[in-house]
Enzyme design. Sequence first.
Site, short mmCIF file in Angstrom:
data_model
loop_
_atom_site.label_atom_id
_atom_site.label_comp_id
_atom_site.label_asym_id
_atom_site.label_seq_id
_atom_site.Cartn_x
_atom_site.Cartn_y
_atom_site.Cartn_z
CG ASP A 228 -3.67 -20.37 17.00
OD1 ASP A 228 -2.73 -19.69 16.53
OD2 ASP A 228 -3.58 -21.01 18.07
CG ASP A 245 -7.26 -25.06 20.22
OD1 ASP A 245 -8.32 -24.69 20.76
OD2 ASP A 245 -6.16 -24.54 20.44
#
Length: 355
Positions: A228, A245
């Site tokens: 991502d 993340d």
Amino acid sequence: MVSAAGASWPGRPVALALAAISQPVASMPQSHHPYDALTPDVVIDSVESVGLWSDARIFPLNSYENRVYQVGIEGAEPLIAKFYRPGRWTDAQILEEHAFAHELVAAEIPVVAPLAFDGQTLMEHQGFRFALFPRRGGRQVELDNFDHLEQVGTMLGRIHAVGAARAFEHRPALTLQHFAIDSRDFILEGDFLPPENRSAYESVTAHIIEQIAPLFDQPWRQLRLHGDCHAGNFLWRDDTPWFVDLDDCLTGPAIQDIWMLISGSRDEQTAYLDTVIEGYETFTPFDPRELQLVEPLRCLRQMHHAAWLARRWQDPAFPMAFPWFNTPRFWAEHILALREQQAALREPPLTLGAV
């Protein structure tokens, strides 16, 4: 999906968007979402369950998929507490995410990895699985800054060199089925589309899937990826991009971690791409044939994002944060964007060194 656009990892606080975690909103339909039980007391008790002592200062940060807080610690720097969405990942999948982060740190790659307590990085308290991370300050990477882009490309090359060393056993793979077909089916089977938009959505998504399916049947080299890589998942700190993340880490082709870094006109995209790949190939080779996947991957992201919002619509934080979703205007604009993507699929793919 955690943004890192603010001053401390994982992101700029958005108290309004996450206010629903601890109190009902009168104008919103009442729900019984699992996060309803994640009260401030549960957050503090969870952090203290690993032997820390909180100073009771809690600040919600802007993660929608999970719940993430900055939690003050007596006599020490605050920590970031991440509470995983119930039912999304198995323990094995989360632990594999954590192991990948620590593998990258061991290779001296700037990644924010979870802390271990008694050898454990994944803890559980009152039914909530959580992890604790060090707080990292920084600012957002500038994707129109060629120096930043080259350094991001260099770090991605290093990440992918590590990612190629072994395969994930439990994390998902980037597939047409999951990101496009399942997303389309969920929207069509649910009560989301206005009647006047249903036929158009059904038609454009079917044509896109048919058009890109042969590309996803090809045997692309598969790596462990961040998954991502948008600007919100980097921090610029100490003249270096820090990756945060890894919640969406998966198996897929290298281009999945590259295409979101480039935008603008075709000439601008090519210039940005050349810069990223110049840094990337310092550590690992890039297969230029994967550039055929840029626009198909953009289609997948658009379809998957709409379905993600639909799947999460019963979470009170989502109607507050995305009030424009599930309106006739949203669906009309989404269909228009997909039609524009359908046209983009007919254009020649980007090439390296074309400017």
